[in-house]
Design a protein around this motif. Structure first.
Motif: not given
Length: 618
Positions: A150-157
């Motif tokens: 539910a949390f935002d993941y880093s903006d990459n792989n």
């Protein structure tokens, strides 16, 4: 008797030519971890070294990463006697009441990374680690996975990590909010450039993450999910294979370039993922050869502690080259190379005979990463421009050198206050005080014109450098046009070469040249009539700075440039042939002319894709 450190390598003596060898390899690599499992089997802690995330997350990393190889082993019918440990550890790690609880995700968190391995294993071998769980453990696991996603993941792989968890939830019949899945799949598509190449986020770097992350996860998706996107992932991987094959030398070594190189043979993960996903991007014999030759290259390197565990480092234990996010469990992402263990012995990957690459073109220009690959029978060298990573430790060395070699690797600097003692292999360093120094960290402009690379950069705000890199196999040529309002000391290095005990190697330095000759290698740098006089020096680089060998010589040219404009020209040669001093060294390439190079870039130059991203992000 003195023990050879390479003898502790779990892969030592393994021929690594077939399925049985690979099964043996993954078990031999895993078994040394057994003494480091916690009492409840949820955590694996090899040593006390710290990382930027908390200890619980580091212990989860040690637990989860071997699953990249163990899950395929189980799926392919290989024997693994410790699935009970993983089932128990999984149950305890997600139990908030257990002392080995992994901790709750409350934002961008390393746990998100490691849950991808759990998602992959749950999707691939649920009978090993899901079926044994009781109802309470299953409920805890599902709650843990759903909370984290539910949390935002880093903006990459990292966005693929949610996707892998979601694939597992889907296969286990668990309801979840699928809009988050689709959103991340769309955002991952936004990192795609063309011709099979991705960025790992909106950044000016294109490195091994394209292969062992973006394509690796995309190919797993394409095997486990049947939709239009899966087909696109397969098509992109086929395009990428045509270029990425040129990053590998005939002996299996790959170009060490960029961050996270402590993952070691994860660099074979792309070829392994092609096999796993049944994608014949190249003839199966070539794919098999690229994968297994790479693993064999590692088999005689001192990459393990005496107990067989893999430390942070590359070809030997080395914390100098590490990232702030490397824990003692980090190297086990190397298990990504073992995806073909999921395949039966009848699969064409295993049935094929290994073959060398059909395309042995001597020089290959790659416009997206901004590289010109120079291939030979003993090495592959990447001339490079257009890349940056100013937030990674030693980011300039990992991304912004002029050249990277599969045989000679590259060096990181160990002290920013030793201009006189720096390695500076494949770099041009400047100093205004003889103590501190500056090198290329980023570019204002980067272009490819045919097989010539061009970059404009500034080591200081008031100093501008224009650099041209030109392949001239077995040499390469560099030309630098420097504009400075003040006098500066300079040092330019060739390739780092192994330095033997008792300084038994031959060294020669003179005005305008320097070279070193060892038992197997030659490395030299030759000035090509610069507008200042430069003196040759064979530099004994600080120990443990090079990724391949712990002690090296670096031939350098050093000189002081005056205020105004200065032209520096040199040719660089390194070969696995001591006789090069009488052969190639005696026939240097022609001296390039500045006006001709300017005209070439103006007429044919295209902007390197890597630099077209806005700039560095974490």
């Amino acid at each position: 008797m003195i023990r050879d450190p390479a003898s502790s390598n779990p892969l030592a003596g393994n021929p690594l030519t077939n399925l049985a060898d690979m099964r043996r390899g993954v078990i031999d690599l895993f078994d040394p971890l057994l003494p480091y499992f916690s009492a409840g089997n949820a955590r694996v802690r090899i040593d006390a070294a710290g990382t930027q995330f908390d200890r619980a997350a580091a212990d989860l990393e040690g637990f989860a990463r071997p699953l990249w190889g163990l899950a395929p082993l189980g799926a392919g019918g290989g024997d693994f006697r410790h699935w009970d440990r993983y089932a128990e550890g999984l149950a305890n790690g997600v139990d908030p009441r257990h002392p080995e609880y992994w901790g709750t995700v409350n934002g961008r968190d390393q746990r998100m990374v490691e849950l991808a391995a759990l998602g992959f294993a749950l999707a691939l071998v649920p009978e090993k680690i899901w079926a044994p769980l009781d109802r309470r453990a299953r409920d805890n696991l599902i709650a843990y996975l759903k909370h984290a996603r539910a949390f935002d993941y880093s903006d990459n792989n990292w966005k693929f990590f949610r996707i892998l968890v979601d694939i597992a939830l889907d296969r286990l019949g668990v309801a979840f909010e699928r809009g988050l899945t689709e959103r991340y799949l769309n955002e991952l598509d936004g990192f795609y450039i063309a011709d099979g190449w991705y960025r790992d986020g909106n950044v000016r770097r294109i490195d091994h993450y394209v292969a062992f992350a973006m394509h690796f996860y995309g190919l797993i998706y394409s095997k486990l999910v049947d939709d239009a996107r899966a087909r696109r992932y397969r098509e992109r991987a086929m395009l990428f294979a045509r270029d990425f094959r040129h990053w590998f030398a005939p002996d299996g070594a790959t170009i060490p370039f960029g961050r996270s190189l402590t993952y070691r043979f994860a660099c074979a993960g792309f070829w392994s993922a092609l096999a796993f996903a049944d994608v014949e991007a190249l003839p199966w014999g070539e794919i098999k050869g690229l994968c297994l030759r790479h693993l064999r290259w590692w088999a005689d390197k001192p990459i393990a502690h005496r107990d067989g565990t893999l430390p942070v480092g590359y070809a030997y234990p080395n914390l100098l080259m590490s990232e702030t996010y490397n824990s003692s469990g980090s190297p086990y992402w190397a298990f990504k190379a073992f995806l073909p263990l999921a395949l039966p012995a009848t699969h064409p990957f295993w049935a094929a005979e290994e073959t060398p690459l059909e395309d042995r073109t001597a020089t290959v220009a790659l416009k997206h990463p901004g590289m010109v690959m120079m291939r030979s029978e003993m090495d592959v060298v990447a001339l490079s421009c257009g890349q940056e990573n100013q937030l990674t430790r030693c980011g300039a060395e990992k991304y912004a050198k002029f050249a990277y070699s599969a045989r000679y690797g590259f060096s990181v600097e160990s002290n920013e206050r030793i201009f006189t003692g720096g390695a500076f292999d494949s770099m041009l360093a400047f100093s205004d005080d003889g103590l501190h120094y500056r090198v290329r960290e980023t570019n204002q402009e980067a272009k490819l014109a045919g097989e010539t690379l061009y970059a404009r950069w500034s080591p200081y705000p008031d100093v501008t450098v224009e650099t041209w890199l030109i392949p001239a196999p077995p040499w390469h040529v560099r030309l630098h046009w420097i504009s400075t309002p003040r006098s500066l000391q300079t040092a330019e290095g060739g390739f780092a070469m192994a330095r033997h005990d008792f300084d038994a190697d031959t060294r020669a330095s003179a005005s305008g040249s320097a070279y070193a000759i060892g038992n197997e290698d030659f490395s030299g740098i030759l000035d090509l009539r610069s507008t200042i006089q430069r003196e040759g020096l064979v530099q004994p680089a600080p120990p443990n700075t090079n990724l391949i060998v712990s002690k090296t010589w670096v031939p350098q040219l050093r000189g002081t440039i005056p205020a105004g404009d200065t032209l520096l020209r040199c040719a660089v040669l390194a070969q696995r042939a001591p006789s090069a001093v009488d052969r190639a060294w005696a026939e240097p390439p022609a001296r390039p002319e500045l006006d001709a190079l300017r005209a070439l870039v103006a007429d044919q130059g295209i902007t390197v894709s890597a630099i077209e991203a806005p700039g560095s992000l974490p």
